[in-house]
Design an enzyme around this catalytic site. Structure first.
Site, PDB file in Angstrom:
ATOM      1  N   GLU A 192      16.002-111.834 -75.334  1.00  0.00           N
ATOM      2  CA  GLU A 192      15.568-113.121 -74.781  1.00  0.00           C
ATOM      3  C   GLU A 192      14.061-113.330 -74.873  1.00  0.00           C
ATOM      4  O   GLU A 192      13.573-114.469 -74.883  1.00  0.00           O
ATOM      5  CB  GLU A 192      16.021-113.262 -73.318  1.00  0.00           C
TER       6      GLU A 192
ATOM      7  N   CYS B 270      20.269-104.598 -71.708  1.00  0.00           N
ATOM      8  CA  CYS B 270      19.620-103.504 -70.976  1.00  0.00           C
ATOM      9  C   CYS B 270      20.629-102.824 -70.045  1.00  0.00           C
ATOM     10  O   CYS B 270      21.509-102.118 -70.513  1.00  0.00           O
ATOM     11  CB  CYS B 270      18.388-104.021 -70.233  1.00  0.00           C
TER      12      CYS B 270
ATOM     13  N   HIS C 173      15.697-106.380 -74.932  1.00  0.00           N
ATOM     14  CA  HIS C 173      15.712-107.712 -74.326  1.00  0.00           C
ATOM     15  C   HIS C 173      15.467-108.774 -75.397  1.00  0.00           C
ATOM     16  O   HIS C 173      14.327-109.207 -75.603  1.00  0.00           O
ATOM     17  CB  HIS C 173      14.641-107.816 -73.242  1.00  0.00           C
TER      18      HIS C 173
END
EC number: 6.3.4.2
Length: 545
Positions: free
Chosen positions: A516, A378, A514
């Site tokens: 994750e 990001c 993102h």
């Protein structure tokens, strides 16, 4: 018809209701049930999207773009089901919907009150969140006795009456502290916590008792006697070396068997082989690497919860222990990059605001120039573009219009419009509200076939979750690409830059999304697995020289 398990907490906060709920969901899923989880938060904010990470920790983004509590991240990492905006709501959201209905006249002139209108709305949202799941586990935020939680607890009480004992359960999580000076554990806080619940009409069926060490059987029997809970349903939940041991520990004490029995279900024993392999790999690594995470919220590691877990997952896949060194970007800004010299890899995560920006850019430059594996996420991608623009492409005053509105070279700028998944055009300006106005949720991305990113994913077409307002300015792409920056991932319409790489570097990848949020302990995530593998390779090469 769904069955419901309500999970409450007592004595103190942060005991691990989210992990307990997720672990129970794991066990029931392993028995063949379709399980979902719901988180109810008692704060007035409509969602956590505008809350400081210091206040709330990470904001977890679902596939459909909801900004939610970090516990939903735990839920998705433990079960196979993807959650959505119906799986998380707050007091603020409930009141907003009730007031909207009142303005529309839906209450037919009635006096709108907490009971029945607020509690009815809560019950409606719980049932909507459950959908067609066999079992819905409903975590009620806060601690027994909090004023803020009372409407949620009252709604749970009403639902228990409506559903009956064969369709609903109450699991209460408490603390059983060890008093060193007395040399014994104390059960009184648990007794009083249950007394608090019983005073508002809620009798727990199961107690999960948190403690440093396993709770002796004698103490469990004492707790059972004074709380009106079966002794076998007083579950000891001691600290573990890894949270991924919790499902196995609870299964061995019969938690899932009690739930299945109380619900009158006949189900096979759960197969926890995958979780045993995860735990074995995490606790018995063959290698070790150190990743430097350069951020601005390092005092609270929960601000990067999913990111921390994704690195652990990648370590599990690579049979490596991943040590995360949290580095304050402002320290690097002030003291230089010397602290980076011992690292095997560098990571700059997402964030908002200009504090620590130049320190992050300095860390990115160090990674690029010294061939240290780098992953930017990001803001970490946006700053990588700015760093490259300044020091390679010759755009010396390159910046982001978010961080410096007066920059003459906004290589990163506000996204003024984009097309959503359902084909609707979203429009934004610098004056738009902060809450709920970002590019959020799962978005398609097309990768270049010969890119490192495509190699990591094993595909050129991916979907990842976003949470941002700013993007790389397409007007600067010709100059950046001419200087060697590789644009290897774009949005489905080709308009937005999603992934960049630096060609003359062993592993330099940065993404606008993102990744994750979609990493799990059983599967890991391709991008993080590739990143940790690159860190191991860097470490090996460094030792050989």
């Amino acid at each position: 018809m769904s069955r419901f398990i309500f999970v409450t907490g007592g004595v103190v906060s942060s005991l691990g209701k989210g992990i307990t709920s997720a672990s129970l969901a794991t066990l029931l899923e392993a028995r063949g049930l379709n399980v979902t989880l719901i988180k109810m938060d008692p704060y007035i904010n409509v969602d956590p999207g505008t809350m400081s990470p210091y206040q709330h920790g990470e904001v977890f983004v679902t596939e459909d773009g909801a900004e939610t509590d970090l516990d939903l991240g735990h839920y998705e990492r433990f079960i196979r089901t993807r959650l959505n905006r119906r799986n998380s709501f707050t007091t603020g959201r409930v009141y907003q919907h009730v007031l909207d209905k009142e303005r529309r006249g839906e209450y037919l002139g009635a006096t709108v009150q907490v009971i029945p209108h607020i509690t009815d709305e809560i019950k409606l949202k719980i049932r909507e969140g459950a959908g067609d799941a066999d079992v819905a586990i409903v975590e009620i935020g806060g601690t027994a006795g909090d004023i803020e939680s009372l409407p949620f607890l009252e709604a749970a009480r009403q639902m228990r009456v409506e559903l009956g004992s064969s369709q609903s359960l109450l699991v209460h999580l408490t603390l059983v502290p060890y008093i060193a000076t007395a040399g014994e554990i104390k059960t009184k806080p648990t007794q009083h916590s249950v007394k608090e619940l019983r005073s508002i009409g809620l009798q727990p069926d199961i107690l999960v008792c948190r403690a440093d060490d396993p709770i002796p059987q004698s103490a469990r029997e004492k707790i059972a006697l004074f709380t009106n809970v079966e002794a076998r349903a007083v579950i000891s939940s001691p600290d573990c070396k890894t949270i991924y041991q919790v499902p196995r520990g609870m299964h061995e004490q019969g938690l899932d068997a009690i739930v299945v029995e109380k619900f009158g279900l006949d189900l096979p024993e759960p197969d926890l082989g995958e979780w045993d392999r995860v735990v074995e790999a995490q606790l018995n690594p063959e290698h070790e690497v150190t990743v430097g995470m350069v951020g601005k919220y390092i005092e609270l590691v929960d601000a990067y919860k999913s990111l921390n877990e994704a690195l652990i997952h990648a370590g599990i896949s690579n049979r490596a222990k991943v040590n995360i060194l949290y580095l304050d970007a402002e320290d690097i800004e002030r003291d230089g990059t010397g602290v980076l010299e011992s690292l095997d890899a560098i990571l700059v995560p997402g964030g908002f605001g200009d504090r620590g920006t130049e320190g992050k850019i300095a860390a990115i430059r160090y990674a690029r120039e010294n061939k240290v594996p780098y992953l930017g996420i990001c803001l970490g991608m946006q700053l990588a573009v700015i760093e490259y623009a300044r020091h390679v492409a010759g755009i010396e005053k390159a910046h982001s219009s978010e961080l410096n509105p007066n920059t003459p070279d906004p290589v990163v700028g506000l996204i003024t419009e984009w097309i959503t998944e359902d084909g609707q055009k979203e429009l934004r300006s610098a004056d738009s509200d902060l809450g709920g106005t970002m590019r959020l949720g799962g978005q398609e991305c097309v990768l270049e076939a010969d890119s490192r990113a495509a190699e990591c994913y094993g595909s050129t077409h991916i979907v990842e979750r976003h949470r941002h307002r700013y993007e790389v300015n397409n007007n600067y792409l010709p100059q950046l690409e001419a200087a060697g920056l590789k644009i290897v991932g774009r949005s489905a319409d080709g308009e937005l830059v999603e992934v960049i790489e630096v060609g003359d570097h062993p592993w330099f990848v940065a993404c606008q999304f993102h990744p994750e949020f979609t990493s799990t302990p059983r599967d890991g995530h391709g991008l993080f697995k590739g990143y940790v593998a690159a860190a191991l390779a860097e470490q090996k090469a460094h030792k050989e020289t």
